[in-house]
Design a protein around this motif. Structure first.
Motif, PDB file in Angstrom:
ATOM      1  N   ALA A  97       0.815  -1.216   0.000  1.00  0.00           N
ATOM      2  CA  ALA A  97       0.000   0.000   0.000  1.00  0.00           C
ATOM      3  C   ALA A  97       0.844   1.260   0.000  1.00  0.00           C
ATOM      4  O   ALA A  97       0.354   2.325   0.359  1.00  0.00           O
ATOM      5  CB  ALA A  97      -0.944   0.003   1.197  1.00  0.00           C
ATOM      6  N   GLN A  98       2.098   1.173  -0.383  1.00  0.00           N
ATOM      7  CA  GLN A  98       2.951   2.342  -0.518  1.00  0.00           C
ATOM      8  C   GLN A  98       3.233   2.583  -1.997  1.00  0.00           C
ATOM      9  O   GLN A  98       3.608   1.653  -2.723  1.00  0.00           O
ATOM     10  CB  GLN A  98       4.271   2.149   0.237  1.00  0.00           C
ATOM     11  N   ALA A  99       3.068   3.820  -2.429  1.00  0.00           N
ATOM     12  CA  ALA A  99       3.212   4.136  -3.855  1.00  0.00           C
ATOM     13  C   ALA A  99       4.587   3.747  -4.384  1.00  0.00           C
ATOM     14  O   ALA A  99       4.714   3.303  -5.538  1.00  0.00           O
ATOM     15  CB  ALA A  99       2.950   5.624  -4.092  1.00  0.00           C
ATOM     16  N   GLN A 100       5.631   3.862  -3.568  1.00  0.00           N
ATOM     17  CA  GLN A 100       6.973   3.523  -4.046  1.00  0.00           C
ATOM     18  C   GLN A 100       7.164   2.030  -4.265  1.00  0.00           C
ATOM     19  O   GLN A 100       8.151   1.602  -4.867  1.00  0.00           O
ATOM     20  CB  GLN A 100       8.051   4.043  -3.084  1.00  0.00           C
ATOM     21  N   ASN A 101       6.213   1.227  -3.770  1.00  0.00           N
ATOM     22  CA  ASN A 101       6.275  -0.226  -3.968  1.00  0.00           C
ATOM     23  C   ASN A 101       5.256  -0.714  -4.998  1.00  0.00           C
ATOM     24  O   ASN A 101       4.862  -1.882  -4.981  1.00  0.00           O
ATOM     25  CB  ASN A 101       6.037  -0.940  -2.629  1.00  0.00           C
ATOM     26  N   GLN A 102       4.847   0.161  -5.885  1.00  0.00           N
ATOM     27  CA  GLN A 102       3.858  -0.192  -6.900  1.00  0.00           C
ATOM     28  C   GLN A 102       4.363   0.077  -8.311  1.00  0.00           C
ATOM     29  O   GLN A 102       3.574   0.133  -9.249  1.00  0.00           O
ATOM     30  CB  GLN A 102       2.564   0.588  -6.646  1.00  0.00           C
ATOM     31  N   ARG A 104       7.793  -0.389 -11.307  1.00  0.00           N
ATOM     32  CA  ARG A 104       8.911  -1.201 -11.758  1.00  0.00           C
ATOM     33  C   ARG A 104      10.231  -0.610 -11.260  1.00  0.00           C
ATOM     34  O   ARG A 104      10.355   0.594 -11.112  1.00  0.00           O
ATOM     35  CB  ARG A 104       8.893  -1.262 -13.284  1.00  0.00           C
ATOM     36  N   TYR A 105      11.185  -1.484 -10.990  1.00  0.00           N
ATOM     37  CA  TYR A 105      12.541  -1.145 -10.574  1.00  0.00           C
ATOM     38  C   TYR A 105      12.644  -0.721  -9.115  1.00  0.00           C
ATOM     39  O   TYR A 105      13.552  -1.141  -8.417  1.00  0.00           O
ATOM     40  CB  TYR A 105      13.156  -0.056 -11.468  1.00  0.00           C
ATOM     41  N   GLY A 106      11.735   0.113  -8.622  1.00  0.00           N
ATOM     42  CA  GLY A 106      11.896   0.650  -7.289  1.00  0.00           C
ATOM     43  C   GLY A 106      11.351  -0.250  -6.205  1.00  0.00           C
ATOM     44  O   GLY A 106      10.533  -1.137  -6.447  1.00  0.00           O
ATOM     45  N   GLY A 107      11.800  -0.027  -4.973  1.00  0.00           N
ATOM     46  CA  GLY A 107      11.202  -0.630  -3.793  1.00  0.00           C
ATOM     47  C   GLY A 107      11.158  -2.139  -3.802  1.00  0.00           C
ATOM     48  O   GLY A 107      12.039  -2.822  -4.323  1.00  0.00           O
ATOM     49  N   GLU A 108      10.097  -2.668  -3.202  1.00  0.00           N
ATOM     50  CA  GLU A 108       9.998  -4.106  -3.015  1.00  0.00           C
ATOM     51  C   GLU A 108       9.822  -4.888  -4.325  1.00  0.00           C
ATOM     52  O   GLU A 108      10.418  -5.960  -4.473  1.00  0.00           O
ATOM     53  CB  GLU A 108       8.868  -4.417  -2.028  1.00  0.00           C
ATOM     54  N   PRO A 109       9.029  -4.410  -5.284  1.00  0.00           N
ATOM     55  CA  PRO A 109       8.959  -5.161  -6.550  1.00  0.00           C
ATOM     56  C   PRO A 109      10.331  -5.310  -7.214  1.00  0.00           C
ATOM     57  O   PRO A 109      10.675  -6.389  -7.713  1.00  0.00           O
ATOM     58  CB  PRO A 109       7.999  -4.327  -7.406  1.00  0.00           C
ATOM     59  N   GLY A 110      11.126  -4.232  -7.197  1.00  0.00           N
ATOM     60  CA  GLY A 110      12.450  -4.315  -7.796  1.00  0.00           C
ATOM     61  C   GLY A 110      13.344  -5.290  -7.055  1.00  0.00           C
ATOM     62  O   GLY A 110      14.112  -6.038  -7.665  1.00  0.00           O
ATOM     63  N   SER A 111      13.236  -5.305  -5.709  1.00  0.00           N
ATOM     64  CA  SER A 111      14.028  -6.229  -4.911  1.00  0.00           C
ATOM     65  C   SER A 111      13.647  -7.681  -5.197  1.00  0.00           C
ATOM     66  O   SER A 111      14.514  -8.543  -5.368  1.00  0.00           O
ATOM     67  CB  SER A 111      13.827  -5.918  -3.425  1.00  0.00           C
TER      68      SER A 111
END
Length: 319
Positions: A97-102, A104-111
Motif C-alpha cells: 500500500a505504498q506508492a513507491q512499492n507499486q 517497476r525497478y523501485g522498492g519491493e517489486p524491484g528487490s
C-alpha cells in the motif's frame, strides 16, 4: 549450501535441498530460501515459483502451510521463499500500500524481481527456465504477487493470489484497511506498455474472510478483465469469453471437518484458460487446503496450492 540427502528437509518438508541467502540489512535487501526438488538435475531447465508469505508469517511458516515443496518434488520445479524483515515492516507485511512499492525497478517489486534475475543468472546450482517463472502469495503477499505481475509482465508468466486486495487499491498505508474491506473505489486497470499485458491469474478467496473482505476477489477479476479488454482493443490479446461456472457443494455427510464447498469461474481466450476465480464457502483468512496446526491455514480444502500450480504450469512467456 546443504548437500543433497534423502532425509526430509526441515524447511517446509520435502525431500530436496535448501539454499539460504540471509538478509544483508541493506535497504530493500531480502533474505530468501530456495528449495530444489529431489531428483532435479542441475542442468535441467526448471520452472520457478516465487512464494510470498502474508503478514505475521515467516517464509518457513508459508512453506509448511502451502506444502509447495512437496508439489515441487512431484512436478520438478524450484521454489523461492523471500522473507520480509521486521526492520521493513513490524508485522512482516509486504508494503503493497505504498506508492513507491507499486512501480517497476523501485522498492519491493524491484528487490523481488532482482531475486528472480539473480537465480536465472546462477547456472552453477540450478537452471531456471526464464519463460516459466510464477509468483503466488497470500494476503499482503498476494497483492505483492499481483504487483510483480503488473510491473514485471516480461518476467512472470502467471500469478496466484489468495485472500488479497487488488493492485493499487491503496496508495498509502493509512488507506490499506479500507482497501482490504473494499470500501474505496475499485482501482483502475494498470497501464502497461503496449507490448505487454497482465499475466494469467488465479484467485482464491474465502466467503467468511473478515480481514480481506470477499468482494476483493471480484475486484481483482474486474481489474484484470478491464485491462485485457483494453489490450484486446489494440490487438495485443484475444478477447476472453464469458466465464464458465462450476459449483461443488460441501462434502457429505456434513461435519466440522468436511471438505468445503466452492464455486469457480473460468475465463478463456480460445483454448487458453486466462483467469480463474475460486470462492470457498465458509473459509476465513486462511490458506485453503493448507497444513494443519498453523495460523492462517485451513486444511479442509480444496487445496489452493495444487489448483494454483495446475493453472500456472500451463502458461509460459513467449520465447
Amino acid at each position: 549450501m546443504s548437500a543433497r540427502r534423502r532425509t526430509q528437509v526441515s524447511f517446509g518438508g520435502g525431500w530436496g535441498t535448501i539454499h539460504r541467502q540471509p538478509h544483508t540489512g541493506l535497504p530493500w535487501s531480502r533474505g530468501f530460501t530456495v528449495y530444489v526438488p529431489y531428483g532435479l538435475r542441475r542442468t535441467s531447465p526448471a520452472p520457478l515459483l516465487m512464494a510470498l508469505h502474508g503478514c505475521n508469517q515467516t517464509a518457513e511458516d508459508f512453506a509448511a502451510i502451502t506444502r509447495f515443496n512437496q508439489l515441487a518434488d512431484r512436478h520438478q520445479f524450484l521454489v523461492v521463499y523471500p522473507e520480509q524483515a521486521r526492520i521493513n515492516n513490524a508485522q512482516r507485511c509486504w508494503n503493497w500500500a505504498q506508492a513507491q512499492n507499486q512501480t517497476r525497478y523501485g522498492g519491493e517489486p524491484g528487490s523481488l524481481a532482482g531475486i528472480v534475475q539473480r537465480m536465472i543468472k546462477d547456472r552453477t546450482r540450478w537452471r531456471v527456465d526464464p519463460a516459466r517463472v510464477y509468483a503466488v502469495g497470500m494476503s499482503a503477499g498476494g497483492t505483492m504477487a499481483m504487483t510483480l505481475g503488473a510491473t514485471y509482465p516480461d518476467l512472470f508468466a502467471g500469478v496466484g493470489v489468495h485472500s488479497a486486495p487488488p493492485f493499487k487499491s491503496a496508495a498509502t498505508p493509512a488507506h490499506a484497511l479500507s482497501a482490504m474491506q473494499g470500501l474505496l473505489l475499485p482501482p483502475p486497470p494498470p497501464r502497461l506498455p503496449q507490448t505487454q499485458v497482465l499475466p494469467p491469474t488465479v484467485v482464491f478467496q474465502g466467503t467468511l474472510d473478515g480481514t480481506v473482505w470477499p468482494k476483493n476477489a471480484q475486484r481483482i477479476a474486474d481489474q484484470w478483465l478491464a485491462h485485457h479488454d483494453q489490450a484486446a482493443g489494440i490487438g495485443m490479446r484475444r478477447r476472453v469469453g464469458d466465464p464458465r461456472a462450476v459449483r461443488r457443494p460441501m462434502a457429505s455427510p456434513h461435519t466440522r471437518t468436511s471438505r468445503r464447498g466452492y464455486s469457480v469461474r473460468r475465463w478463456q481466450a480460445g483454448r487458453e484458460r486466462m483467469l480463474e476465480l475460486w470462492l470457498v464457502d465458509g473459509l476465513g483468512h486462511a490458506w485453503c487446503g493448507g497444513a494443519g496446526d498453523f495460523a492462517f491455514s485451513d486444511r479442509r480444502g480444496p487445496r489452493a496450492s495444487t489448483e494454483m500450480w495446475r493453472f500456472l504450469s500451463k502458461h509460459s512467456l513467449p520465447v
